[in-house]
Design a protein around this motif. Structure first.
Motif, mmCIF file in Angstrom:
data_model
loop_
_atom_site.group_PDB
_atom_site.id
_atom_site.type_symbol
_atom_site.label_atom_id
_atom_site.label_comp_id
_atom_site.label_asym_id
_atom_site.label_seq_id
_atom_site.Cartn_x
_atom_site.Cartn_y
_atom_site.Cartn_z
ATOM 1 N N CYS A 41 50.724 -35.161 -130.672
ATOM 2 C CA CYS A 41 51.506 -36.267 -130.119
ATOM 3 C C CYS A 41 50.817 -36.786 -128.856
ATOM 4 C CB CYS A 41 52.924 -35.793 -129.796
ATOM 5 S SG CYS A 41 53.997 -37.125 -129.207
ATOM 6 N N VAL A 42 50.935 -38.079 -128.617
ATOM 7 C CA VAL A 42 50.298 -38.735 -127.483
ATOM 8 C C VAL A 42 50.742 -38.161 -126.131
ATOM 9 C CG1 VAL A 42 52.013 -40.591 -127.317
ATOM 10 C CG2 VAL A 42 49.680 -40.989 -126.546
ATOM 11 N N CYS A 43 51.902 -37.527 -126.072
ATOM 12 C CA CYS A 43 52.428 -37.010 -124.798
ATOM 13 C C CYS A 43 51.834 -35.662 -124.402
ATOM 14 C CB CYS A 43 53.948 -36.904 -124.855
ATOM 15 S SG CYS A 43 54.559 -35.534 -125.858
ATOM 16 N N GLY A 44 51.104 -35.016 -125.311
ATOM 17 C CA GLY A 44 50.537 -33.695 -125.023
ATOM 18 C C GLY A 44 51.612 -32.645 -124.846
ATOM 19 N N PRO A 45 52.401 -32.365 -125.896
ATOM 20 C CA PRO A 45 53.518 -31.423 -125.776
ATOM 21 C C PRO A 45 53.078 -30.026 -125.341
ATOM 22 C CG PRO A 45 53.045 -31.858 -128.076
ATOM 23 C CD PRO A 45 52.197 -32.791 -127.281
ATOM 24 N N THR A 46 54.010 -29.320 -124.720
ATOM 25 C CA THR A 46 53.785 -27.965 -124.252
ATOM 26 C C THR A 46 54.427 -26.979 -125.222
ATOM 27 O OG1 THR A 46 53.837 -28.717 -121.966
ATOM 28 C CG2 THR A 46 54.206 -26.380 -122.332
ATOM 29 N N ALA A 47 53.688 -25.941 -125.614
ATOM 30 C CA ALA A 47 54.223 -24.902 -126.502
ATOM 31 C C ALA A 47 54.813 -23.782 -125.656
ATOM 32 C CB ALA A 47 53.119 -24.355 -127.388
ATOM 33 N N LYS A 48 56.040 -23.387 -125.996
ATOM 34 C CA LYS A 48 56.708 -22.309 -125.274
ATOM 35 C C LYS A 48 57.151 -21.246 -126.281
ATOM 36 C CE LYS A 48 60.612 -21.431 -122.220
ATOM 37 N NZ LYS A 48 61.757 -22.009 -121.525
ATOM 38 N N GLY A 65 63.776 -10.346 -132.774
ATOM 39 C CA GLY A 65 62.629 -9.844 -132.033
ATOM 40 C C GLY A 65 61.321 -10.563 -132.323
ATOM 41 N N SER A 66 61.296 -11.393 -133.370
ATOM 42 C CA SER A 66 60.079 -12.148 -133.681
ATOM 43 C C SER A 66 59.933 -13.311 -132.689
ATOM 44 C CB SER A 66 60.116 -12.660 -135.122
ATOM 45 O OG SER A 66 61.155 -13.612 -135.281
ATOM 46 N N ILE A 67 58.745 -13.889 -132.663
ATOM 47 C CA ILE A 67 58.460 -14.981 -131.743
ATOM 48 C C ILE A 67 58.398 -16.292 -132.517
ATOM 49 C CG2 ILE A 67 56.768 -15.952 -130.126
ATOM 50 C CD1 ILE A 67 58.106 -13.460 -129.055
ATOM 51 N N GLY A 68 59.115 -17.287 -132.038
ATOM 52 C CA GLY A 68 59.045 -18.645 -132.564
ATOM 53 C C GLY A 68 58.475 -19.541 -131.476
ATOM 54 N N HIS A 86 58.114 -31.952 -125.821
ATOM 55 C CA HIS A 86 57.416 -33.219 -125.641
ATOM 56 C C HIS A 86 57.794 -33.818 -124.285
ATOM 57 C CE1 HIS A 86 55.954 -33.840 -129.878
ATOM 58 N NE2 HIS A 86 56.766 -32.799 -130.009
ATOM 59 N N HIS A 87 56.851 -34.532 -123.698
ATOM 60 C CA HIS A 87 57.037 -35.103 -122.364
ATOM 61 C C HIS A 87 57.277 -36.608 -122.471
ATOM 62 C CE1 HIS A 87 55.493 -31.272 -120.952
ATOM 63 N NE2 HIS A 87 54.511 -31.421 -121.814
ATOM 64 N N SER A 88 58.235 -37.103 -121.707
ATOM 65 C CA SER A 88 58.481 -38.549 -121.732
ATOM 66 C C SER A 88 57.333 -39.259 -121.040
ATOM 67 C CB SER A 88 59.809 -38.878 -121.061
ATOM 68 O OG SER A 88 59.708 -38.703 -119.671
ATOM 69 N N LEU A 89 57.086 -40.476 -121.459
ATOM 70 C CA LEU A 89 56.044 -41.286 -120.844
ATOM 71 C C LEU A 89 56.630 -42.465 -120.075
ATOM 72 C CD1 LEU A 89 53.414 -41.182 -123.718
ATOM 73 C CD2 LEU A 89 53.548 -39.777 -121.670
#
Length: 54
Positions: A19-26, A33-36, A41-44
């Motif tokens: 995405c054009v906003c360069g989303p951050t993965a957390k 107990g598993s990880i998702g 996404h960041h507003s522009l």
């Protein structure tokens, strides 16, 4: 993977990593107990400058 996308932004966001906003993965620990992954996404349109953290 779950995407959190700002509504009514200056651009249309795509629900992917490119995405054009360069989303951050957390990483998020699920109840079993598993990880998702949460893709934030960041507003522009600059709304983060006037919104308070909640």
């Amino acid at each position: 993977m779950l995407h959190v996308v700002p509504l009514g932004d200056a651009v249309e966001h795509t629900a992917d990593d490119d995405c054009v906003c360069g989303p951050t993965a957390k990483p998020i620990t699920r109840d079993d107990g598993s990880i998702g992954w949460l893709m934030i996404h960041h507003s522009l349109d600059g709304r983060e400058l006037t919104e308070d953290d909640q």
